[in-house]
Design a protein around this motif. Structure first.
Motif, short mmCIF file in Angstrom:
data_model
loop_
_atom_site.label_atom_id
_atom_site.label_comp_id
_atom_site.label_asym_id
_atom_site.label_seq_id
_atom_site.Cartn_x
_atom_site.Cartn_y
_atom_site.Cartn_z
N ALA A 8 0.86 -1.19 0.00
CA ALA A 8 0.00 0.00 0.00
C ALA A 8 0.90 1.24 0.00
N ILE A 9 0.44 2.28 -0.68
CA ILE A 9 1.24 3.51 -0.81
C ILE A 9 0.48 4.67 -0.16
N VAL A 10 1.20 5.45 0.65
CA VAL A 10 0.65 6.72 1.15
C VAL A 10 1.55 7.85 0.65
N ILE A 11 0.92 8.85 0.03
CA ILE A 11 1.64 10.02 -0.47
C ILE A 11 1.19 11.22 0.36
N LEU A 12 2.13 11.96 0.93
CA LEU A 12 1.82 13.22 1.62
C LEU A 12 2.25 14.37 0.72
N THR A 13 1.35 15.32 0.47
CA THR A 13 1.77 16.47 -0.34
C THR A 13 1.63 17.78 0.44
N SER A 178 6.81 11.68 0.65
CA SER A 178 6.47 13.04 1.05
C SER A 178 6.91 13.98 -0.06
N ILE A 179 5.99 14.84 -0.51
CA ILE A 179 6.28 15.69 -1.68
C ILE A 179 5.99 17.16 -1.36
N GLY A 180 6.98 18.04 -1.58
CA GLY A 180 6.74 19.49 -1.54
C GLY A 180 6.29 20.04 -0.22
N THR A 181 6.83 19.50 0.87
CA THR A 181 6.49 20.05 2.19
C THR A 181 7.77 20.29 2.99
N SER A 182 7.78 21.40 3.75
CA SER A 182 9.01 21.79 4.45
C SER A 182 9.22 21.02 5.75
N GLY A 183 8.20 20.28 6.18
CA GLY A 183 8.34 19.48 7.40
C GLY A 183 8.37 20.33 8.66
N ASN A 184 7.70 21.48 8.62
CA ASN A 184 7.65 22.36 9.79
C ASN A 184 6.41 22.17 10.63
N VAL A 185 5.34 21.66 10.02
CA VAL A 185 4.04 21.66 10.70
C VAL A 185 3.62 20.25 11.10
N TYR A 186 3.32 20.10 12.37
CA TYR A 186 2.86 18.83 12.93
C TYR A 186 1.34 18.79 12.93
N GLY A 190 5.47 14.63 11.40
CA GLY A 190 5.84 13.43 12.15
C GLY A 190 5.43 12.13 11.46
N PHE A 191 4.81 12.22 10.28
CA PHE A 191 4.31 11.00 9.63
C PHE A 191 5.44 10.03 9.28
N THR A 207 10.62 4.80 2.75
CA THR A 207 10.17 6.19 2.80
C THR A 207 11.01 7.05 1.86
N ALA A 208 10.35 7.97 1.16
CA ALA A 208 11.07 8.82 0.20
C ALA A 208 10.59 10.26 0.32
N GLU A 209 11.54 11.19 0.20
CA GLU A 209 11.19 12.62 0.17
C GLU A 209 11.50 13.17 -1.22
N LEU A 210 10.51 13.83 -1.84
CA LEU A 210 10.71 14.51 -3.11
C LEU A 210 10.42 15.99 -2.85
#
Ligand code: BJW
Length: 247
Positions: A8-13, A178-186, A190-191, A207-210
């Motif tokens: 299963a794939i989860v994409i965070l944008t 994870s795509i196009g997010t600065s990782g500042n907001v919880y 934390g995902f 896990t991959a960051e783009l």
């Protein structure tokens, strides 16, 4: 083969995926938070103190989104293609309040920070589609009361939407991107740690960051690809569909 035989794939944008469509990000040098203060437009306190000012901020963004010149880009389209062609489960969790994923064709999609083209009544809870301006005197289309409609967005200090469903998907995914997010907001930031902790359905979640540049949480990812979303996302989707992520 069954759907469940594939990871299963989860994409965070985040805002970066919509940047090349012409929408502003938040924390880049020319981003939204360089022009307005969070405390003035993106907290429940700001709305209580100055509802007209907050409405004005969201009315301008709503008008921008519906003006006709903002369209999905190659990254949104690539994620819709992934959903259409991946034989397993796929869920896109977006922090964005724009509707560009839907317009590109994504269907299994959650807006954890709400939707700009919806309003919510603080009295009866009704959720309604909304493309025009909103102001303090506007009546709720359901209960008819004036003054209780607000943008259907999640401000700082409020609980993001669909968290139970999101964590359930994170805990059994085999790939998290994870795509196009600065990782500042919880909690979104934390995902990635949550996925690694849960181990994924196979015990080996990848896990991959783009992103354009390393995010705050870049060191948590197994794999990173940096460049504009319109380039790196279609490339990575091609990799997933040819069975070669992580190589
Ligand atoms: C490109 C690109 C290109 C550019 N291609 N890439 C202390 C510690 C920890 C947490 C907290 C704390 N104090 C308070 C908190 C909680 C708080 C929080 O996280 N604060 C931090 C700032 C510290 N969070 C909350 O309050 C949240 N609620 C909450 O936590 O509830 C309790 C809870 C507890 C436990 C479980 C669950 C819940 C609510 C957060 C609400 C955020 N709302 C906003 C506004 C929404 C409406 C609107 O749009 O107006 O959401 S703020 C804003 O930030 C917006 C975004 O969705 C969000 C994330 O931004 P994003 O998408 O990452 O954008 P940028 O600009 O930051 O980054 C863009 C990236 O793209 C950059 O890296 C660029 O390089 C890149 N990029 N061009 C690819 N072409």
């Amino acid at each position: 083969m069954d759907k469940r035989d594939y990871p299963a794939i989860v994409i965070l944008t985040g805002a970066g995926i919509s940047r090349e469509s012409g929408l502003e990000t938040f924390r880049d040098a020319d981003g939204i938070w360089s022009k307005v203060r969070i405390e003035d437009v993106a907290t429940p306190k700001a709305f209580a103190r100055d509802p007209e000012g907050v409405h004005e901020f969201y009315n301008a963004r709503r008008a921008g989104l519906t003006a006709g010149n903002i369209v999905p880009n190659a990254a949104h389209v690539a994620l819709a293609r992934l959903e259409a062609e991946w034989p397993g489960e796929i869920l896109v969790v977006t922090q964005n309040i724009d509707d560009l994923h839907e317009r590109a064709g994504s269907r299994n999609l959650l807006h954890m920070h709400g939707e700009l083209l919806k309003v919510r009544c603080g009295l009866c809870g009704d959720l309604a589609d909304w493309t025009g301006d909103l102001g303090v005197g506007v009546r709720c289309p359901d209960c008819g009361e004036a003054g209780a409609l607000r943008p259907h967005v999640v401000w700082f200090g409020e609980m993001p939407l669909e968290m139970e469903r999101i964590y359930e998907n994170l805990e059994r995914c085999g790939l998290f991107v994870s795509i196009g997010t600065s990782g500042n907001v919880y909690p979104a930031a934390g995902f990635v740690a949550h996925v690694k902790q849960a181990g994924g359905q196979t015990g080996r979640a990848h896990t991959a960051e783009l992103n354009l540049e390393p995010s705050e949480g870049a060191s948590h990812f197994d794999e990173t690809r940096y460049g504009p979303a319109t380039k790196v996302v279609p490339e990575y989707v091609g990799k997933i569909l040819s069975g070669g992520w992580g190589t």
